[in-house]
Structure formats: C-alpha cells, structure tokens
Enzyme design. Structure first.
Site, PDB file in Angstrom:
ATOM      1  N   ASP A  76      50.628 -37.445 -78.606  1.00  0.00           N
ATOM      2  CA  ASP A  76      50.325 -38.669 -77.853  1.00  0.00           C
ATOM      3  C   ASP A  76      51.345 -39.793 -78.079  1.00  0.00           C
ATOM      4  O   ASP A  76      51.295 -40.820 -77.401  1.00  0.00           O
ATOM      5  CB  ASP A  76      48.941 -39.214 -78.250  1.00  0.00           C
ATOM      6  CG  ASP A  76      47.811 -38.328 -77.756  1.00  0.00           C
ATOM      7  OD1 ASP A  76      48.013 -37.576 -76.785  1.00  0.00           O
ATOM      8  OD2 ASP A  76      46.720 -38.402 -78.344  1.00  0.00           O
ATOM      9  N   PRO A 104      39.966 -48.026 -81.989  1.00  0.00           N
ATOM     10  CA  PRO A 104      39.013 -47.320 -82.860  1.00  0.00           C
ATOM     11  C   PRO A 104      39.678 -46.143 -83.591  1.00  0.00           C
ATOM     12  O   PRO A 104      40.465 -45.414 -82.992  1.00  0.00           O
ATOM     13  CB  PRO A 104      37.947 -46.813 -81.880  1.00  0.00           C
ATOM     14  CG  PRO A 104      38.054 -47.717 -80.692  1.00  0.00           C
ATOM     15  CD  PRO A 104      39.488 -48.157 -80.610  1.00  0.00           C
ATOM     16  N   MET A 108      41.526 -42.438 -78.846  1.00  0.00           N
ATOM     17  CA  MET A 108      42.307 -43.424 -78.082  1.00  0.00           C
ATOM     18  C   MET A 108      43.726 -43.591 -78.636  1.00  0.00           C
ATOM     19  O   MET A 108      44.432 -44.528 -78.263  1.00  0.00           O
ATOM     20  CB  MET A 108      41.600 -44.782 -78.086  1.00  0.00           C
ATOM     21  CG  MET A 108      40.326 -44.786 -77.248  1.00  0.00           C
ATOM     22  SD  MET A 108      39.566 -46.422 -77.228  1.00  0.00           S
ATOM     23  CE  MET A 108      40.760 -47.360 -76.257  1.00  0.00           C
ATOM     24  N   LYS A 156      45.190 -45.568 -75.554  1.00  0.00           N
ATOM     25  CA  LYS A 156      45.147 -44.887 -74.245  1.00  0.00           C
ATOM     26  C   LYS A 156      43.768 -44.310 -73.971  1.00  0.00           C
ATOM     27  O   LYS A 156      42.945 -44.116 -74.884  1.00  0.00           O
ATOM     28  CB  LYS A 156      46.191 -43.776 -74.164  1.00  0.00           C
ATOM     29  CG  LYS A 156      46.074 -42.673 -75.227  1.00  0.00           C
ATOM     30  CD  LYS A 156      45.102 -41.550 -74.891  1.00  0.00           C
ATOM     31  CE  LYS A 156      44.969 -40.528 -76.005  1.00  0.00           C
ATOM     32  NZ  LYS A 156      43.818 -39.624 -75.882  1.00  0.00           N
ATOM     33  N   SER A 195      48.773 -42.804 -83.113  1.00  0.00           N
ATOM     34  CA  SER A 195      49.983 -42.578 -82.304  1.00  0.00           C
ATOM     35  C   SER A 195      50.586 -43.908 -81.865  1.00  0.00           C
ATOM     36  O   SER A 195      51.815 -44.059 -81.833  1.00  0.00           O
ATOM     37  CB  SER A 195      49.639 -41.740 -81.065  1.00  0.00           C
ATOM     38  OG  SER A 195      49.090 -40.505 -81.457  1.00  0.00           O
ATOM     39  N   GLY A 197      45.059 -44.316 -81.643  1.00  0.00           N
ATOM     40  CA  GLY A 197      45.409 -45.445 -82.508  1.00  0.00           C
ATOM     41  C   GLY A 197      46.560 -45.126 -83.461  1.00  0.00           C
ATOM     42  O   GLY A 197      47.511 -45.898 -83.591  1.00  0.00           O
TER      43      GLY A 197
END
Ligand code: C5P
Length: 300
Positions: free
Chosen positions: A138, A96, A101, A12, A105, A103
């Site tokens: 997240d 990454p 972002m 995200k 989650s 990852g």
C-alpha cells in the site's frame, strides 16, 4: 540547509477490492480501486545525529524500533542514497491502527518524502515509488494519492479519472485485525470454491469517472469483507446495523474499520452518534476523499 520538514500523508479506503487465488510467494493478485482520504499522518523529520522515532496520537504505543515501517523506510532510503540514516522523526498518527486504512504505509510514504527533502536527495518520483513498493503493497498508493487502480499486489498503480467528492463516516473498533490473518481466512474459504482472476467491473469504473458517487457506494466490493467480519464480532455488529439501515457501506481493506458513504457532514455526524450508541464501535468520525498523496507542507 533544510533543518526540519513536515509532510502530510493520507490514509486510504479501497472502493473496490477483488482478490485472486493465493500465489506460491504467499501474496494474492489484486484488482483494487484506492481512494486517499483526509485522515492524515503528520511526519516531521528534523536533523539529528542519529535515527529516532517518536509517535503521538492513535497508536502512540506502537514499537519504534527497526520493525516500525517508518524506520524501515528511513534505512532503505539512506542505503539507496548512500547517506547515513540520521534524523529525528516525529509522527502524529490519526489513521486507525491495524484498521485497513494503511496507517503504517502512510507513515512510510511520509518518511520517504520528508527525508528525501531533509537530506537534499531530490530523487525522481519513480525511484521513490520503487522504494515504496519494497516496503509494502500500500505504500506506493500513499505516495500517489487521489484515486487509482492497483493491480499485481496492489502496488502497480494507474491513476483513474474520478469525479465527485465523497463524504465518509469512518467507524473504528477498539481492536484491529492482522492483514495476513484476514488473507488466510480468505484462503480457507477459497478452498471450497473457484477464485477467478481479479478484475474491476467496467460499470464501476464508468460510475467513478462520471461522478456517480451513489452508484460507487452501492456497488463497492471487497472480497476481504466476509473473512474480516468473520474474525471481528464488533465490526460484524456495525456491518449488520448499516445493512439494516440499507446504507452504502464498505469494509476498509482488511478491516475492521467500516466506512459509510453519507450525503453530508451533518448526516454523517448524526449517523456516527447512532452507531456509537447502538454498537460497540470505538469511535466514528467524518472523512473526505479523494485527496493528494504524501506531500511537504512545511520546510525550514
Ligand atoms: O505488503 P504488505 O506488507 O502490506 O502486506 C501485508 C500482508 O498482507 C502480506 O504479508 C500478505 O500476507 C498479505 N497480502 C497478500 N496479498 C497482497 C497484499 C498483501 O496476501 N496483494
């Protein structure tokens, strides 16, 4: 009986991230707009007589013990459903690591969806969302995908009307940032000023609904950007290069990944080459959003 399930779970970006003052439990109230992007974690769950995890791709050296969020997701789901936590999990990582972002989650969200199918549980979506929220702020969004407003810790979600497609240049760094550390730097700066309750600007929501992608890019806000950049000189260097070029740029979540809104894949590729040549960035690649949340792509 299902033998193997493959799930794709998106990373995200926060198009908007307003942060309120730290609460007694250590968390911060947020008003955020999430967009899921087509940078995917592939989670493959296969029948096994024990629980094991193998990682490939970005972050293949991360721990695969009980501290890993995918293992925690498997154990939580098994305990909730009253089944033995037995599965071989193979996660191919593209998001990454420690980059802001989500990852980890996405791994957890993908694991919940994959094991729900592998173990034949068929839990209602609301139950999966509740389990997701126990794993991290997240994780519920990685299940939901699309574009959504997150309030409370970022885990109370409302889907948003959002038109248009976004092409992002994603600029990564060799070293990551710890989310709690970035929130602590936010707190240190916040002691010197009043922090209002977080809210998303109404004009921003209107631009999202109308598909005014350039307004969204130019008015993206992230209250964690300044603390993240203060802790990461490489990300600071990229942010300065983008500011110099007057580009619509956002720090992703708690950083240090930086995203630039571009007009086309071609424009993004040439900007990526320029940024990698002129800064210490690790890598730059193109991503698009919004995309759906974690979903089964294959089950045999
Ligand atoms: O929920 P999650 O484990 O992903 O959060 C990681 C850390 O980020 C928390 O331990 C907390 O320090 C910080 N955080 C916060 N306020 C939020 C979300 C996360 O302070 N709303």
């Amino acid at each position: 009986m299902t033998h193997s399930v493959r799930v794709r779970a998106p990373g995200k970006v926060n198009l908007y991230l307003a942060v309120g003052a730290r609460e007694p439990d250590g968390y911060h109230p947020l008003a955020t707009v999430f967009q899921a992007v087509d940078v995917y974690e592939d989670v493959t769950a296969t029948r096994s007589d024990r629980l094991e995890l193998v990682l490939t791709g970005r972050g293949s050296d991360l721990p695969v013990d009980d501290t890993n969020l995918a293992i925690r997701a498997a154990r939580l789901l098994a305990a909730h459903a009253g089944v033995e936590p037995r599965a071989h999990l193979a996660i191919h990582k593209r998001v990454p690591v420690a980059g802001g972002m989500a990852g980890g989650s996405a791994d957890a969200a993908g694991t919940l969806v994959a094991l729900d199918r592998l173990w034949g549980l068929r839990l209602p979506p609301v139950t999966l969302r509740q389990l997701a929220a126990q794993l991290g702020a997240d994780v519920p969004f990685c299940l939901m995908g699309g574009t959504a407003m997150g309030t409370s810790r970022g885990d109370v979600l409302t889907p948003l009307l959002a038109r248009g497609h976004y092409t992002w240049l994603v600029i990564t760094q060799r070293s990551g940032l710890s989310t709690p550390r970035v929130f602590r730097a936010f707190d240190d700066a916040a002691t010197r000023r009043h922090v209002p309750p977080p809210a998303v600007d109404a004009r921003f929501l209107r631009a999202l609904a109308e598909g005014d992608t350039m307004f969204v890019g130019m008015n993206a806000r992230n209250d964690l950007a300044a603390p993240a950049l203060s802790l990461h000189s490489g990300a600071q260097q990229v942010a300065e290069a983008c500011a110099h070029l007057a580009l619509p740029t956002i720090v992703s979540g708690s950083g240090p990944t930086i995203m630039v809104l571009c007009e086309s894949d071609e424009a993004a590729h040439s900007l990526g080459a320029y940024i990698c040549e002129h800064t210490g960035a690790e890598d730059a690649f193109v991503a698009h959003g919004p995309v759906p949340g974690a979903q089964v792509v294959d089950a045999v």
